[in-house]
Design a protein around this motif. Structure first.
Motif, PDB file in Angstrom:
ATOM      1  N   ALA A 223       0.817  -1.213   0.000  1.00 21.34           N
ATOM      2  CA  ALA A 223       0.000   0.000   0.000  1.00 21.34           C
ATOM      3  C   ALA A 223       0.852   1.266   0.000  1.00 21.34           C
ATOM      4  N   ASP A 224       0.206   2.346  -0.391  1.00 23.95           N
ATOM      5  CA  ASP A 224       0.833   3.665  -0.355  1.00 23.95           C
ATOM      6  C   ASP A 224       0.168   4.545   0.702  1.00 23.95           C
ATOM      7  N   SER A 225      -0.292   3.915   1.773  1.00 25.45           N
ATOM      8  CA  SER A 225      -0.975   4.637   2.854  1.00 25.45           C
ATOM      9  C   SER A 225      -0.785   3.877   4.161  1.00 25.45           C
ATOM     10  N   PHE A 226      -1.342   4.406   5.251  1.00 21.51           N
ATOM     11  CA  PHE A 226      -1.235   3.780   6.576  1.00 21.51           C
ATOM     12  C   PHE A 226       0.224   3.628   7.030  1.00 21.51           C
ATOM     13  N   GLY A 227       1.085   4.519   6.572  1.00 26.73           N
ATOM     14  CA  GLY A 227       2.482   4.455   6.967  1.00 26.73           C
ATOM     15  C   GLY A 227       3.374   3.699   5.999  1.00 26.73           C
ATOM     16  N   CYS A 228       2.798   3.118   4.947  1.00 25.85           N
ATOM     17  CA  CYS A 228       3.581   2.417   3.929  1.00 25.85           C
ATOM     18  C   CYS A 228       3.719   3.300   2.686  1.00 25.85           C
ATOM     19  N   THR A 229       4.765   3.072   1.923  1.00 21.87           N
ATOM     20  CA  THR A 229       5.037   3.900   0.742  1.00 21.87           C
ATOM     21  C   THR A 229       5.257   3.034  -0.502  1.00 21.87           C
ATOM     22  N   GLY A 230       4.502   1.945  -0.606  1.00 16.39           N
ATOM     23  CA  GLY A 230       4.635   1.058  -1.752  1.00 16.39           C
ATOM     24  C   GLY A 230       3.951   1.603  -2.990  1.00 16.39           C
ATOM     25  N   PRO A 231       4.196   0.985  -4.138  1.00  9.24           N
ATOM     26  CA  PRO A 231       3.548   1.399  -5.395  1.00  9.24           C
ATOM     27  C   PRO A 231       2.058   1.068  -5.457  1.00  9.24           C
ATOM     28  N   ASN A 232       1.579   0.173  -4.578  1.00 11.55           N
ATOM     29  CA  ASN A 232       0.164  -0.222  -4.538  1.00 11.55           C
ATOM     30  C   ASN A 232      -0.312  -0.775  -5.884  1.00 11.55           C
ATOM     31  N   GLN A 233       0.502  -1.630  -6.488  1.00 13.69           N
ATOM     32  CA  GLN A 233       0.121  -2.242  -7.755  1.00 13.69           C
ATOM     33  C   GLN A 233      -0.723  -3.483  -7.499  1.00 13.69           C
ATOM     34  N   GLN A 234      -1.860  -3.530  -8.129  1.00 14.36           N
ATOM     35  CA  GLN A 234      -2.807  -4.631  -7.926  1.00 14.36           C
ATOM     36  C   GLN A 234      -2.215  -5.977  -8.317  1.00 14.36           C
ATOM     37  N   ILE A 235      -2.483  -6.975  -7.487  1.00 18.85           N
ATOM     38  CA  ILE A 235      -2.068  -8.346  -7.776  1.00 18.85           C
ATOM     39  C   ILE A 235      -2.826  -8.862  -9.002  1.00 18.85           C
ATOM     40  N   ARG A 236      -2.101  -9.475  -9.928  1.00 21.72           N
ATOM     41  CA  ARG A 236      -2.730 -10.056 -11.116  1.00 21.72           C
ATOM     42  C   ARG A 236      -3.191 -11.485 -10.812  1.00 21.72           C
ATOM     43  N   LEU A 237      -4.349 -11.834 -11.350  1.00 21.05           N
ATOM     44  CA  LEU A 237      -4.948 -13.135 -11.052  1.00 21.05           C
ATOM     45  C   LEU A 237      -5.386 -13.856 -12.317  1.00 21.05           C
ATOM     46  N   SER A 238      -5.378 -15.191 -12.227  1.00 21.30           N
ATOM     47  CA  SER A 238      -5.887 -16.044 -13.305  1.00 21.30           C
ATOM     48  C   SER A 238      -6.560 -17.246 -12.660  1.00 21.30           C
ATOM     49  N   TRP A 239      -7.715 -17.649 -13.179  1.00 15.43           N
ATOM     50  CA  TRP A 239      -8.432 -18.773 -12.563  1.00 15.43           C
ATOM     51  C   TRP A 239      -9.006 -19.717 -13.610  1.00 15.43           C
ATOM     52  N   ARG A 240      -9.263 -20.942 -13.160  1.00 19.58           N
ATOM     53  CA  ARG A 240      -9.812 -21.980 -14.044  1.00 19.58           C
ATOM     54  C   ARG A 240     -10.604 -22.987 -13.211  1.00 19.58           C
ATOM     55  N   GLY A 241     -11.499 -23.700 -13.896  1.00 23.15           N
ATOM     56  CA  GLY A 241     -12.245 -24.770 -13.245  1.00 23.15           C
ATOM     57  C   GLY A 241     -13.515 -24.337 -12.543  1.00 23.15           C
ATOM     58  N   ALA A 242     -13.992 -23.139 -12.812  1.00 27.70           N
ATOM     59  CA  ALA A 242     -15.238 -22.676 -12.187  1.00 27.70           C
ATOM     60  C   ALA A 242     -16.439 -23.418 -12.791  1.00 27.70           C
ATOM     61  N   PRO A 243     -17.564 -23.477 -12.075  1.00 33.32           N
ATOM     62  CA  PRO A 243     -18.754 -24.161 -12.607  1.00 33.32           C
ATOM     63  C   PRO A 243     -19.223 -23.553 -13.931  1.00 33.32           C
TER      64      PRO A 243
END
Length: 204
Positions: free
Chosen positions: A71-91
């Motif tokens: 995060a880039d808030s709450f005392g942190c100074t990260g880039p806050n780049q969203q985690i990328r996701l991929s999924w398979r096998g859903a109904p």
């Protein structure tokens, strides 16, 4: 008299299991997180829900968050780049997906919702920084729309962030982006067909 004694003992055992899991676990928690106890809350996913698979090129299950995702808030100074996701096998009956990131270790009494996106079309099986046009980016517990990376309190226990994909039986939750996170998950609960989850860890 013996029967009453056995019944009382059984009831005491059930009470302990519900309220504290075990005395050993409670002691371990107290040692690892001085000043904070743990409480159990009812989960929002029905027991009948199925399971499918989610992966990320950014973090493995039970692995540490990359520096780019902090995060880039709450005392942190990260880039806050969203985690990328991929999924398979859903109904095959899935009509939409939702994604959340929840921190059950946050010392708030009710955890902390970091990320909520819903109304993701059923044909979509990946999620990057830009959500599909029809998807809704919800408001997290910090009042922020979209992804908010980890930033646990300094010196606290490691926090386990649950990133979950939900396969839903409805094309839309019909909720505005400003809907509180708890209301969103409550509305979603009866529509859940299956889930896929990975856990990412952060501490400082």
């Amino acid at each position: 008299m013996r029967r009453s004694t056995r019944a009382a003992a059984a009831l005491a055992g059930v009470t302990l299991a519900v309220t504290g899991v075990t005395a050993t676990n409670a002691a371990a928690h107290n040692k690892s997180a001085p000043g904070y106890g743990f409480t159990k809350i009812r989960k929002g996913v029905p027991d009948s829900a199925g399971h499918f698979t989610v992966t990320s090129p950014d973090v493995r299950d039970n692995g540490a968050f990359p520096a780019s995702a902090w995060a880039d808030s709450f005392g942190c100074t990260g880039p806050n780049q969203q985690i990328r996701l991929s999924w398979r096998g859903a109904p095959k009956s899935t009509r939409s997906y939702a994604v959340t990131m929840f921190d059950p270790d946050a010392p708030s009494g009710a955890g902390f919702w970091h990320w909520l996106t819903w109304d993701i079309p059923p044909a979509v099986t990946t999620l990057g920084p830009t959500p599909p046009p029809t998807a809704v980016s919800g408001t997290d517990d910090a009042g922020v729309t979209g992804y908010l990376g980890p930033c646990p309190p300094s010196g606290d226990i490691p926090h386990h962030y649950e990133i979950t994909i939900y396969a839903l039986d409805t094309p839309s939750l019909s909720l505005p982006p400003t809907t509180p996170a708890t209301v969103t998950t409550f509305t979603m609960s009866p529509h859940i067909l299956a889930t896929a989850c990975l856990t990412a860890i952060a501490a400082r």
